[in-house]
Design a protein around this motif. Structure first.
Motif, short mmCIF file in Angstrom:
data_model
loop_
_atom_site.label_atom_id
_atom_site.label_comp_id
_atom_site.label_asym_id
_atom_site.label_seq_id
_atom_site.Cartn_x
_atom_site.Cartn_y
_atom_site.Cartn_z
N ALA A 71 13.03 -4.78 6.36
CA ALA A 71 13.91 -5.18 5.69
C ALA A 71 13.68 -5.21 4.41
CB ALA A 71 14.56 -6.61 6.33
N LEU A 72 12.59 -5.17 3.89
CA LEU A 72 12.24 -5.19 2.53
C LEU A 72 12.81 -4.16 1.51
CD1 LEU A 72 8.44 -6.38 2.62
CD2 LEU A 72 10.25 -7.99 1.97
N ALA A 73 12.92 -2.88 2.32
CA ALA A 73 13.45 -1.73 1.76
C ALA A 73 15.07 -1.90 1.42
CB ALA A 73 13.07 -0.46 2.54
N GLN A 74 15.56 -2.84 1.72
CA GLN A 74 16.93 -2.89 1.56
C GLN A 74 17.09 -3.52 0.14
OE1 GLN A 74 19.51 -1.89 3.29
NE2 GLN A 74 17.70 -1.21 4.83
N ALA A 75 16.19 -3.75 -0.64
CA ALA A 75 16.05 -4.36 -1.92
C ALA A 75 16.56 -3.14 -2.84
CB ALA A 75 14.80 -4.73 -2.67
N LEU A 76 16.24 -1.55 -2.46
CA LEU A 76 16.73 -0.56 -3.15
C LEU A 76 18.24 -0.72 -3.39
CD1 LEU A 76 14.23 1.94 -1.55
CD2 LEU A 76 13.94 1.02 -3.85
N ARG A 77 19.11 -1.02 -2.32
CA ARG A 77 20.35 -1.00 -2.32
C ARG A 77 20.94 -2.59 -2.99
NH1 ARG A 77 21.26 1.59 3.56
NH2 ARG A 77 21.17 3.67 3.00
N SER A 78 20.27 -3.52 -2.59
CA SER A 78 21.14 -4.81 -2.60
C SER A 78 20.48 -5.53 -4.23
CB SER A 78 20.66 -5.88 -1.77
OG SER A 78 19.20 -6.02 -1.82
N GLU A 79 19.51 -5.01 -4.85
CA GLU A 79 18.98 -5.77 -6.13
C GLU A 79 19.38 -4.71 -7.26
OE1 GLU A 79 17.64 -8.68 -6.27
OE2 GLU A 79 17.87 -9.03 -3.98
N PRO A 80 19.51 -5.29 -8.48
CA PRO A 80 19.76 -4.43 -9.39
C PRO A 80 18.40 -3.70 -10.13
CG PRO A 80 19.63 -6.59 -10.16
CD PRO A 80 19.73 -6.71 -8.53
N ALA A 81 17.26 -4.11 -9.72
CA ALA A 81 16.21 -3.35 -9.93
C ALA A 81 15.00 -3.62 -8.86
CB ALA A 81 15.49 -3.76 -11.63
N ALA A 82 13.88 -2.69 -8.93
CA ALA A 82 12.97 -2.92 -7.83
C ALA A 82 11.83 -2.01 -8.07
CB ALA A 82 13.59 -2.56 -6.17
N TRP A 83 10.61 -2.21 -7.92
CA TRP A 83 9.71 -1.55 -7.76
C TRP A 83 9.51 -0.78 -6.54
CZ3 TRP A 83 7.48 -0.75 -12.67
CH2 TRP A 83 7.48 -1.72 -13.49
N LEU A 84 8.84 0.53 -6.65
CA LEU A 84 8.50 1.27 -5.55
C LEU A 84 7.08 1.45 -5.54
CD1 LEU A 84 11.33 4.18 -4.77
CD2 LEU A 84 10.15 2.26 -3.02
N VAL A 85 6.22 1.21 -4.31
CA VAL A 85 4.58 1.50 -4.64
C VAL A 85 4.51 2.29 -3.27
CG1 VAL A 85 2.65 0.41 -4.70
CG2 VAL A 85 4.43 -0.85 -5.87
N ASP A 86 3.46 3.33 -3.76
CA ASP A 86 2.83 3.88 -2.62
C ASP A 86 1.35 4.09 -3.13
OD1 ASP A 86 1.70 5.88 -0.72
OD2 ASP A 86 3.28 7.34 -1.12
N PRO A 87 0.74 2.94 -2.43
CA PRO A 87 -1.02 2.91 -2.98
C PRO A 87 -1.90 4.03 -2.66
CG PRO A 87 -0.40 1.60 -0.80
CD PRO A 87 0.96 2.17 -1.22
#
Length: 265
Positions: A71-87
């Protein structure tokens, strides 16, 4: 831009590089059939996420965090900004002791990737891109020259693992029109810079997890290339399970020609 590049370099030096070719028993786990994760992935993501939140307090959509809570990935749609991380992008390479792996971050605003960072630890190389401001390798601007006019001179990759059998047969049969076709280097953080710098002319992906493709797509487009869905719409990061298929190419003409050849009945 420089601060995030520093975060990646420091997290890599602390959690990733010391474990390259030195993973202990129990430090490699299977998180899904055919997909592995290591202690380096998890520790690096924790470090990067904490420091990114200190820099800009918005949600962090990390590959390993999403594996635990999709469910954390939904921030890409629901939030005005988000960080994406591929460690650790290219974890299978990392586990096998191959140097083709990367540490990657993107910043997404209103559904668009506006900045990206790719760190290749094996060569201590950092690629950055900012929407409307260009693509860079260690401070040197990247400008992708168009591919040759003749597809028989192109070097490309087709990632066929997630294609359905009928589509795979069609596309693989059509690749004979190109000069050289490979299965890729098994790390988006290596493959996208290869296109931006001219080592590869196009690559076809099918599954497009956002942490894999947001950083490199911006790098390629800011260098003058194209990263678009097969219907021609520009790539935008979205939660896993969304649109499939992504063609990345050196320039608009190459993109259109490669799509027509690959998808021809």
């Amino acid at each position: 831009m420089e601060k995030v590049a520093e975060i990646l370099a420091e997290a890599s030096a602390e959690a990733v590089e010391p474990r390259f070719r030195a993973l202990a028993a129990g430090e490699v786990m299977e998180k899904a059939p055919g997909e592995v994760v290591t202690i380096a992935d998890r520790e690096a993501e924790t470090i990067i996420a904490r420091r990114l939140r200190e820099l800009l307090p918005v949600p962090v959509v990390g590959e390993e965090a999403v594996a635990a809570d999709p469910a954390l990935a939904q921030a890409l749609r629901s939030e005005p900004a988000a960080w994406l991380v591929d460690p650790v992008d290219g974890t299978a390479n990392f586990v096998a002791g191959r140097p083709e792996y990367a540490v990657m971050v993107s910043l997404v605003r209103d559904g668009r990737t506006v900045a990206s960072w790719i760190r290749q630890p094996a060569t201590a190389t950092t690629y950055t891109a900012e929407l409307g401001s260009g693509a860079w390798r260690d401070g040197h601007r990247l400008t992708r020259t168009p591919a040759a006019a003749d597809p028989a001179k192109w070097r490309g990759s087709v990632k066929s693992r997630f294609l359905d059998p009928a589509r795979r047969r069609l596309i693989e049969a059509n690749t004979t029109a190109f000069g050289e076709i490979t299965s890729g280097r098994h790390a988006a953080g290596i493959e996208y810079p290869d296109i931006a710098e001219g080592a590869t002319d196009f690559i076809l992906y099918w599954r497009t997890l956002p942490w894999d493709h947001a950083p490199g797509s911006l790098l390629v487009t800011e260098a003058g290339g194209v990263a678009a869905r097969l219907d021609g719409s520009p790539y935008q990061p979205e939660p896993p399970g969304g649109t499939e298929g992504l063609l990345v190419a050196a320039d608009p003409v190459t993109w259109a020609r490669a799509r027509d050849i690959l998808l021809a009945d």
